[in-house]
Write an enzyme that holds these catalytic residues in place. Structure first.
Site, PDB file in Angstrom:
ATOM      1  N   HIS A  51       2.623   1.369 -12.496  1.00 36.12           N
ATOM      2  CA  HIS A  51       4.027   1.642 -12.175  1.00 36.12           C
ATOM      3  C   HIS A  51       4.355   1.252 -10.731  1.00 36.12           C
ATOM      4  CE1 HIS A  51       7.254   3.774 -14.481  1.00 36.12           C
ATOM      5  NE2 HIS A  51       7.874   3.689 -13.307  1.00 36.12           N
ATOM      6  N   SER A  78      15.614  -2.018 -17.522  1.00 34.95           N
ATOM      7  CA  SER A  78      15.098  -0.653 -17.409  1.00 34.95           C
ATOM      8  C   SER A  78      15.938   0.337 -18.210  1.00 34.95           C
ATOM      9  CB  SER A  78      15.083  -0.227 -15.947  1.00 34.95           C
ATOM     10  OG  SER A  78      14.779   1.150 -15.824  1.00 34.95           O
TER      11      SER A  78
END
Length: 419
Positions: free
Chosen positions: A305, A134
């Site tokens: 998401h 990430s």
């Protein structure tokens, strides 16, 4: 489109086939499914941190639909087929992977497990699947790439040319070969559950945080205090080309402000600058999918998401077939959000996905037992897929087709006849 090259790092001979995996470590023998890791993490992690990982936006309608969508399809099995030679290996974006799933990007993983991004990347590499690091991580991407060179990197980019170019240069120098651009965060989501549970970025020291540490001593000692003692104050290391704000700084909100200037011109800029594999994540509309393909990206991820952005957005599984039809079967369409079982993986593949990514369960596994926990979680999912293939009467991933599914709302019609 950049030339894709095969990687020798993930050849199947390097990894034990599912079904021949080592026995579960003694401390993990009661962890039989991915859901078990969620229960373990709930006990291990402070309530605010667990709420951050597990929660969705507003009323969690999207979070719940991500799971509900899978229950609306059932399998039709075939029998009396020799399935002794099963393989779940897949080719994706010029590389060979041991299984048709990988680890999705998850921010601040180093708060839920000591060196969490490294833990997940090493586990994924050892088991022959990809891990996406990430952009909101707390460990420099260079350190992760040195430990696991096949790791993908996910970026949140602002609509600012100079910052885009600088970060892409840094990612390239670090040796990343697959860049994932997340495009569904133009505006910060309304995550009320974080507020109710007491989680915030920046973290706010106080009696509540101190109490959480005292009541979760294993996490406080093995993750929080060990991190501060060994590495100092955690920073957001990979938001931009330079080091970002510390986790306790008020600058965090500014650094992770809305990305509402990002548009298709910026994607074109990124495509011109980035000479390796480019994947766009956060696509839910078939017209956007076509534009991603036509702008010469190498693949896309259908994703809402994990239910953490616009609440009420449908499950990616519901729009997956129309997106695959829109871009064509040869364009790599991947999917994440809601996957918890091997049967979920196979349902997504039957509906057209080439590959899937799983997020929260591997974060929980890292929190519970570090790298060993993540490797065990990967093996659980791979073993489920291997078993499910046999029970379906199949021997390989390319054999997984839409005809093996029935829409449970249309019980009388074969899936291949449904529109």
């Amino acid at each position: 489109m950049p030339q894709l090259t095969s990687s020798v790092a993930s050849l199947m001979g390097t990894f034990p086939p599912p079904g021949a995996r080592p026995a579960a470590p003694p401390g993990l023998r009661n962890y039989l499914s991915l859901q078990d890791f969620e229960r373990g993490a709930r006990r291990h992690l402070p309530r605010p941190l667990f709420a951050y990982i597990s929660g969705g936006a507003e009323d969690s309608a999207s979070l719940h639909d991500n799971r509900a969508a899978f229950s609306e399809f059932g399998f039709v099995t075939r029998v009396l087929r020799n399935v002794s030679g099963r393989s779940q290996a897949v080719d994706l974006l010029g590389r060979r992977y041991a299984s048709p799933f990988g680890i999705a990007p998850m921010g601040i993983s180093a708060l839920s497990a000591y060196r969490g991004d490294l833990v997940q990347a090493r586990a994924a590499a050892a088991e022959g699947v990809p891990m996406i690091m990430s952009g909101s991580s707390l460990i420099p991407l260079e350190e992760v790439m040195a430990a696991a060179p096949e790791t993908w990197f996910q970026a949140y980019l602002p609509g600012e040319t100079a910052r885009i170019e600088a970060l892409i240069d840094r990612v390239d120098r670090a040796g990343v070969k697959t860049l994932v651009l997340t495009v569904d965060t133009a505006v910060l989501a309304n995550r009320e559950n974080n507020v109710r549970a007491g989680f915030s970025t920046p973290l706010r020291p106080g009696m509540r945080l101190a109490w959480e540490g005292l009541t979760h001593p294993r996490w406080a000692l093995s993750t929080l205090l060990r991190t501060f003692a060994t590495h100092g104050m955690p920073h957001f290391e990979n938001s931009y080309a330079s080091r970002g704000a510390p986790i306790l700084s008020s600058r965090v909100a500014r650094d992770f402000g809305a990305k509402d200037h990002l548009d298709w011109e910026h994607l074109a800029l990124i495509r011109r600058q980035w000479k390796h594999t480019l994947v766009v994540k956060g696509i839910m509309n078939y017209e956007d999918a076509r534009k991603v393909r036509d702008m010469d990206a190498d693949g896309l991820v259908v994703s809402n998401h994990g239910g953490r952005q616009l609440d009420g957005t449908v499950s990616p599984l519901r729009v997956l077939p129309e997106i695959v039809r829109a871009v064509g079967a040869d364009f790599p369409v991947m999917m994440d959000s809601g996957i918890r079982r091997g049967t979920d993986v196979l349902k997504a593949l039957a509906l057209g996905a080439k590959f899937v990514f799983v997020g929260r369960p591997f974060n929980y596994a890292a929190a519970v037992a570090g790298e060993e926990g993540v490797r065990h979680a990967i093996r659980i999912l791979a073993d489920e897929i291997q078993r499910d293939l046999g029970l379906l009467g199949l021997t390989s991933i390319p054999e997984v087709q839409r005809t093996q599914l029935r829409d449970l709302a249309c019980r009388n019609h074969p899936a291949h006849l449904q529109t």
